[in-house]
Design a protein around this motif. Sequence first.
Motif, PDB file in Angstrom:
ATOM      1  N   SER A  82       0.825  -1.208   0.000  1.00 50.47           N
ATOM      2  CA  SER A  82       0.000   0.000   0.000  1.00 50.47           C
ATOM      3  C   SER A  82       0.860   1.259   0.000  1.00 50.47           C
ATOM      4  CB  SER A  82      -0.928  -0.015   1.210  1.00 50.47           C
ATOM      5  OG  SER A  82      -1.698   1.161   1.253  1.00 50.47           O
ATOM      6  N   LYS A  83       1.946   1.244   0.768  1.00 49.03           N
ATOM      7  CA  LYS A  83       2.836   2.410   0.809  1.00 49.03           C
ATOM      8  C   LYS A  83       3.465   2.662  -0.552  1.00 49.03           C
ATOM      9  CE  LYS A  83       5.511   3.487   4.164  1.00 49.03           C
ATOM     10  NZ  LYS A  83       6.572   3.501   5.209  1.00 49.03           N
ATOM     11  N   CYS A  84       3.938   1.588  -1.203  1.00 47.27           N
ATOM     12  CA  CYS A  84       4.566   1.740  -2.533  1.00 47.27           C
ATOM     13  C   CYS A  84       3.563   2.214  -3.571  1.00 47.27           C
ATOM     14  CB  CYS A  84       5.185   0.416  -2.962  1.00 47.27           C
ATOM     15  SG  CYS A  84       6.560  -0.133  -1.937  1.00 47.27           S
ATOM     16  N   ILE A  85       2.369   1.592  -3.568  1.00 52.00           N
ATOM     17  CA  ILE A  85       1.350   1.949  -4.554  1.00 52.00           C
ATOM     18  C   ILE A  85       0.890   3.383  -4.352  1.00 52.00           C
ATOM     19  CG2 ILE A  85      -1.012   1.482  -5.312  1.00 52.00           C
ATOM     20  CD1 ILE A  85      -0.499  -1.472  -4.725  1.00 52.00           C
ATOM     21  N   THR A  86       0.657   3.758  -3.078  1.00 55.26           N
ATOM     22  CA  THR A  86       0.197   5.123  -2.784  1.00 55.26           C
ATOM     23  C   THR A  86       1.225   6.150  -3.215  1.00 55.26           C
ATOM     24  OG1 THR A  86      -1.029   4.269  -0.876  1.00 55.26           O
ATOM     25  CG2 THR A  86      -0.670   6.640  -0.980  1.00 55.26           C
ATOM     26  N   LEU A 138       5.741  21.233  -7.532  1.00 56.88           N
ATOM     27  CA  LEU A 138       6.538  20.204  -6.865  1.00 56.88           C
ATOM     28  C   LEU A 138       6.564  20.393  -5.350  1.00 56.88           C
ATOM     29  CD1 LEU A 138       9.567  19.913  -9.338  1.00 56.88           C
ATOM     30  CD2 LEU A 138       7.513  18.487  -9.224  1.00 56.88           C
ATOM     31  N   PHE A 139       6.344  21.626  -4.881  1.00 54.46           N
ATOM     32  CA  PHE A 139       6.253  21.854  -3.440  1.00 54.46           C
ATOM     33  C   PHE A 139       5.034  21.130  -2.851  1.00 54.46           C
ATOM     34  CE2 PHE A 139       8.866  25.522  -4.728  1.00 54.46           C
ATOM     35  CZ  PHE A 139       9.908  25.397  -3.812  1.00 54.46           C
ATOM     36  N   PHE A 140       3.936  21.082  -3.624  1.00 58.05           N
ATOM     37  CA  PHE A 140       2.763  20.335  -3.178  1.00 58.05           C
ATOM     38  C   PHE A 140       3.051  18.840  -3.139  1.00 58.05           C
ATOM     39  CE2 PHE A 140       0.772  24.209  -4.977  1.00 58.05           C
ATOM     40  CZ  PHE A 140       0.087  24.628  -3.846  1.00 58.05           C
ATOM     41  N   LEU A 141       3.871  18.365  -4.081  1.00 54.68           N
ATOM     42  CA  LEU A 141       4.241  16.951  -4.091  1.00 54.68           C
ATOM     43  C   LEU A 141       5.077  16.600  -2.862  1.00 54.68           C
ATOM     44  CD1 LEU A 141       4.076  14.326  -5.731  1.00 54.68           C
ATOM     45  CD2 LEU A 141       6.172  15.011  -6.898  1.00 54.68           C
ATOM     46  N   ILE A 142       5.987  17.495  -2.478  1.00 56.48           N
ATOM     47  CA  ILE A 142       6.786  17.279  -1.261  1.00 56.48           C
ATOM     48  C   ILE A 142       5.881  17.244  -0.032  1.00 56.48           C
ATOM     49  CG2 ILE A 142       8.564  18.300   0.224  1.00 56.48           C
ATOM     50  CD1 ILE A 142       9.822  19.466  -2.346  1.00 56.48           C
ATOM     51  N   LEU A 143       4.879  18.123  -0.009  1.00 59.17           N
ATOM     52  CA  LEU A 143       3.922  18.118   1.096  1.00 59.17           C
ATOM     53  C   LEU A 143       3.159  16.798   1.152  1.00 59.17           C
ATOM     54  CD1 LEU A 143       2.435  19.634   3.368  1.00 59.17           C
ATOM     55  CD2 LEU A 143       0.894  20.556   1.620  1.00 59.17           C
ATOM     56  N   ASP A 144       2.812  16.263  -0.016  1.00 62.62           N
ATOM     57  CA  ASP A 144       2.156  14.958  -0.072  1.00 62.62           C
ATOM     58  C   ASP A 144       3.018  13.879   0.564  1.00 62.62           C
ATOM     59  OD1 ASP A 144      -0.067  15.936  -1.253  1.00 62.62           O
ATOM     60  OD2 ASP A 144       0.351  15.166  -3.258  1.00 62.62           O
ATOM     61  N   PHE A 145       4.297  13.869   0.236  1.00 64.04           N
ATOM     62  CA  PHE A 145       5.209  12.855   0.785  1.00 64.04           C
ATOM     63  C   PHE A 145       5.258  12.930   2.314  1.00 64.04           C
ATOM     64  CE2 PHE A 145       7.917  12.909  -3.340  1.00 64.04           C
ATOM     65  CZ  PHE A 145       6.956  12.138  -3.963  1.00 64.04           C
ATOM     66  N   LEU A 146       5.251  14.149   2.847  1.00 67.33           N
ATOM     67  CA  LEU A 146       5.319  14.321   4.295  1.00 67.33           C
ATOM     68  C   LEU A 146       4.048  13.831   4.986  1.00 67.33           C
ATOM     69  CD1 LEU A 146       6.961  17.864   4.459  1.00 67.33           C
ATOM     70  CD2 LEU A 146       8.074  15.655   4.795  1.00 67.33           C
ATOM     71  N   LEU A 147       2.916  13.976   4.292  1.00 69.25           N
ATOM     72  CA  LEU A 147       1.638  13.582   4.884  1.00 69.25           C
ATOM     73  C   LEU A 147       1.303  12.109   4.674  1.00 69.25           C
ATOM     74  CD1 LEU A 147      -0.490  16.676   3.795  1.00 69.25           C
ATOM     75  CD2 LEU A 147       0.255  16.138   6.110  1.00 69.25           C
ATOM     76  N   LEU A 148       1.877  11.507   3.629  1.00 63.80           N
ATOM     77  CA  LEU A 148       1.525  10.129   3.290  1.00 63.80           C
ATOM     78  C   LEU A 148       1.918   9.137   4.380  1.00 63.80           C
ATOM     79  CD1 LEU A 148       2.245   9.799  -0.538  1.00 63.80           C
ATOM     80  CD2 LEU A 148       0.051   9.567   0.626  1.00 63.80           C
ATOM     81  N   ASN A 152      -0.695   6.540   5.848  1.00 71.20           N
ATOM     82  CA  ASN A 152      -0.514   5.091   5.755  1.00 71.20           C
ATOM     83  C   ASN A 152      -0.493   4.431   7.128  1.00 71.20           C
ATOM     84  OD1 ASN A 152      -0.388   4.805   2.925  1.00 71.20           O
ATOM     85  ND2 ASN A 152       1.732   5.489   2.902  1.00 71.20           N
ATOM     86  N   ASP A 153       0.057   5.128   8.133  1.00 71.62           N
ATOM     87  CA  ASP A 153       0.054   4.585   9.496  1.00 71.62           C
ATOM     88  C   ASP A 153      -1.374   4.443  10.020  1.00 71.62           C
ATOM     89  OD1 ASP A 153       2.776   4.367   9.588  1.00 71.62           O
ATOM     90  OD2 ASP A 153       3.096   6.299  10.594  1.00 71.62           O
ATOM     91  N   LEU A 154      -2.216   5.410   9.687  1.00 70.89           N
ATOM     92  CA  LEU A 154      -3.622   5.323  10.098  1.00 70.89           C
ATOM     93  C   LEU A 154      -4.311   4.131   9.440  1.00 70.89           C
ATOM     94  CD1 LEU A 154      -4.616   9.093   9.918  1.00 70.89           C
ATOM     95  CD2 LEU A 154      -4.535   7.693  11.982  1.00 70.89           C
TER      96      LEU A 154
END
Length: 308
Positions: A82-86, A138-148, A152-154
Amino acid sequence: MPTELDIIFLILSIAEFTIGMLGNVFLGLVKCSEWVKNQNIFFADFIFNCLAISRISLLFISLFESLFMVAPLHVHLTYKLSKCITLLWRITNHLATWLATCLSIFYLFKIAHFSHSLFLWLKLRLNRVLLIIFVFSLFFLILDFLLLETFNDLLLKASMIDKNNMTTYTDESKAAYVKTLTLLSLTSLFPIVLLLTSSLFLFLSLVRHIRNLQLNSMGSRDSSTEAHKRAIKNVVSFLFLFLVHLFSIQLANWVFVMLWNNQFTKFIMLAAYVFPSGHPIILILGNSKLRQKALKVLWCLKSSLKKS
């Protein structure tokens, strides 16, 4: 063992994948052939090719995700996949969304007519403007990485909790889930604003152009008018598909956390897959050259099938 609903879901997923692949591959091959033929790379064709490649990747990931949603796997293996796919899905979806947004802005500056100094200044520097917008995204993409990671933990905790205790878990984790999901959703607001702005300015330019033609007694139809209408159709169609795509993802996320392991979550995601599958078809139908080449390919296929 897959249920009947799982089989129907897979059939629909494969159908959307096939339609999307045909449209995006055709779009990419046509633009590549024009590059070779003209020996010149136009910026719009470059955006088209990058858009086709990103959507082909998105379709492959979406198909793999569909297979993953049906296959019964262990919780920890599910979490790792799930982490890889997401992660891959967010990257390809981000690229496809922002490249299509840049294409809409390109239509605006190439077709619309405004005498405002700021518009003319941006039009002269269109390539730089689009590059800056894409780099800014790309700044939004970095924000996505930080939130993912939090997201995924949830999902992992939700997977490991028994169904009888799911209500208690949802009540305890609702605030964290809502916060993470809201922040992830905010990254999609900026392309929506840009698309709405492009549609509005194209429409205003079209109204102004038709009014000038009528004042000069030239009727209301010419090449510029038709170009305006085609551009508006392309931008509005992309906006509609993107809103369906975004709404389906948000709805699926909420159904997932409120009704754990609900079968209808899969079918909600099918609506999200319409975006990478349907938009290339609209682009082909909205472009006379692409439409003629598509009809030519279909005619050749029909002739070859008759001969065989």
